[in-house]
Scaffold this motif. Sequence first.
Motif, PDB file in Angstrom:
ATOM      1  N   THR A 229      40.842  52.954  32.519  1.00 44.71           N
ATOM      2  CA  THR A 229      41.592  51.705  32.392  1.00 44.71           C
ATOM      3  C   THR A 229      41.623  51.003  33.749  1.00 44.71           C
ATOM      4  O   THR A 229      41.144  51.532  34.750  1.00 44.71           O
ATOM      5  N   ASP A 230      42.242  49.830  33.771  1.00 41.44           N
ATOM      6  CA  ASP A 230      42.560  49.228  35.054  1.00 41.44           C
ATOM      7  C   ASP A 230      43.844  49.870  35.584  1.00 41.44           C
ATOM      8  O   ASP A 230      44.418  50.763  34.956  1.00 41.44           O
ATOM      9  N   TRP A 231      44.326  49.398  36.731  1.00 40.48           N
ATOM     10  CA  TRP A 231      45.478  50.055  37.346  1.00 40.48           C
ATOM     11  C   TRP A 231      46.791  49.749  36.633  1.00 40.48           C
ATOM     12  O   TRP A 231      47.825  50.326  36.987  1.00 40.48           O
ATOM     13  N   GLN A 232      46.749  48.884  35.642  1.00 43.72           N
ATOM     14  CA  GLN A 232      47.931  48.610  34.826  1.00 43.72           C
ATOM     15  C   GLN A 232      47.854  49.273  33.462  1.00 43.72           C
ATOM     16  O   GLN A 232      48.737  49.089  32.617  1.00 43.72           O
ATOM     17  N   GLY A 233      46.793  50.017  33.226  1.00 47.85           N
ATOM     18  CA  GLY A 233      46.624  50.691  31.948  1.00 47.85           C
ATOM     19  C   GLY A 233      45.893  49.873  30.912  1.00 47.85           C
ATOM     20  O   GLY A 233      45.804  50.280  29.745  1.00 47.85           O
ATOM     21  N   GLY A 234      45.340  48.714  31.304  1.00 49.93           N
ATOM     22  CA  GLY A 234      44.615  47.855  30.374  1.00 49.93           C
ATOM     23  C   GLY A 234      43.117  48.058  30.437  1.00 49.93           C
ATOM     24  O   GLY A 234      42.618  48.949  31.141  1.00 49.93           O
ATOM     25  N   PRO A 235      42.347  47.259  29.706  1.00 50.22           N
ATOM     26  CA  PRO A 235      40.893  47.391  29.702  1.00 50.22           C
ATOM     27  C   PRO A 235      40.295  47.214  31.093  1.00 50.22           C
ATOM     28  O   PRO A 235      40.770  46.401  31.892  1.00 50.22           O
ATOM     29  N   ALA A 236      39.232  47.961  31.372  1.00 48.72           N
ATOM     30  CA  ALA A 236      38.632  47.957  32.710  1.00 48.72           C
ATOM     31  C   ALA A 236      37.185  47.488  32.714  1.00 48.72           C
ATOM     32  O   ALA A 236      36.563  47.459  33.775  1.00 48.72           O
ATOM     33  N   HIS A 237      36.643  47.098  31.553  1.00 46.17           N
ATOM     34  CA  HIS A 237      35.197  46.872  31.487  1.00 46.17           C
ATOM     35  C   HIS A 237      34.743  45.585  32.168  1.00 46.17           C
ATOM     36  O   HIS A 237      33.546  45.380  32.345  1.00 46.17           O
ATOM     37  N   ARG A 238      35.681  44.751  32.581  1.00 48.50           N
ATOM     38  CA  ARG A 238      35.298  43.561  33.344  1.00 48.50           C
ATOM     39  C   ARG A 238      35.320  43.811  34.854  1.00 48.50           C
ATOM     40  O   ARG A 238      35.032  42.924  35.642  1.00 48.50           O
ATOM     41  N   GLY A 239      35.679  45.033  35.244  1.00 53.89           N
ATOM     42  CA  GLY A 239      35.677  45.386  36.658  1.00 53.89           C
ATOM     43  C   GLY A 239      37.048  45.270  37.288  1.00 53.89           C
ATOM     44  O   GLY A 239      38.075  45.309  36.613  1.00 53.89           O
ATOM     45  N   GLY A 240      37.067  45.135  38.614  1.00 50.39           N
ATOM     46  CA  GLY A 240      38.325  45.072  39.346  1.00 50.39           C
ATOM     47  C   GLY A 240      38.792  46.450  39.751  1.00 50.39           C
ATOM     48  O   GLY A 240      38.025  47.289  40.211  1.00 50.39           O
ATOM     49  N   ARG A 241      40.081  46.721  39.551  1.00 51.83           N
ATOM     50  CA  ARG A 241      40.676  48.011  39.899  1.00 51.83           C
ATOM     51  C   ARG A 241      40.569  48.965  38.719  1.00 51.83           C
ATOM     52  O   ARG A 241      41.023  48.645  37.618  1.00 51.83           O
ATOM     53  N   VAL A 242      40.014  50.142  38.961  1.00 48.13           N
ATOM     54  CA  VAL A 242      39.692  51.061  37.865  1.00 48.13           C
ATOM     55  C   VAL A 242      40.210  52.457  38.177  1.00 48.13           C
ATOM     56  O   VAL A 242      40.094  52.940  39.305  1.00 48.13           O
ATOM     57  N   ILE A 243      40.792  53.099  37.166  1.00 48.45           N
ATOM     58  CA  ILE A 243      41.144  54.511  37.231  1.00 48.45           C
ATOM     59  C   ILE A 243      40.536  55.219  36.032  1.00 48.45           C
ATOM     60  O   ILE A 243      40.719  54.784  34.883  1.00 48.45           O
TER      61      ILE A 243
END
Length: 270
Positions: A229-243
Amino acid sequence: MDKNDIFETAALMADAARLRTMPLFRSAGLTPDNKLSDGFDPVTEADRESERAMRAILAERRPDDAILGEEFGMSDGSTGLTWVLDPIDGTRAFISGAPSWGTLIGLTDDAGPVYGIIDQPFTGERFEGGLGRARVLTAAGERPLGVRRGVGLAQATLLSTFPEIGTAEERAAFERVAAQVRLTRYGLDCYGYALLALGQVDLVIEAGLHAYDIVAPIAVVEAAGGIVTDWQGGPAHRGGRVIAAATRELHAEALEFLRGDRVADAPALD
């Protein structure tokens, strides 16, 4: 969606990329160009030729799909499917002779990643996930992918590509998590996500990613049973902050520190 055609097309692209990258890897004649006027973001002829070769295969086999590639941008399609290509993820490692780089081939629909390959030509490993597959192919054969389970944050191994992570704020967030884990290692590029899917490590945390950096790893990690996910728990497939985490429990524990919802307990006073 014709799964067999997708599998065959992706394998052909990965094979074609290997043919362009391996002759130049650890080559004395390799001279990188710099994409930036301020800073250093290398690109090589291996990057360009690999993406051209993969695009040529798609033009022949799946001409109606869209393509997003790191080197040559976006090509529109009409099927609702987009191939997301990073011909060499980890060009800095590539030009340094380190085998942590890889070729990323991802496929998305309107909802996000559905299939991906992380291919490491030098080691001969191909990690594949999505559409019912979760496996790694090597010269010794095939084995299933599967994340490591039952590991809490205090016992976890954490990976990230760059020690500086991103901004000062992002670095501070990362350090809150790193202070809780057993081991932190750096510099593995896309190979870190492959190791997570293989059950060797437990967390990957990064910032400043592009879609072509993360679509394929998401598909591989999720097929292996992990979560990204992203760092807020949302979708990450557009990039940015990822966990990326091996389990939902570990993801939730790490996310509390990453977001600042939880901080380390103060040491007890004597």
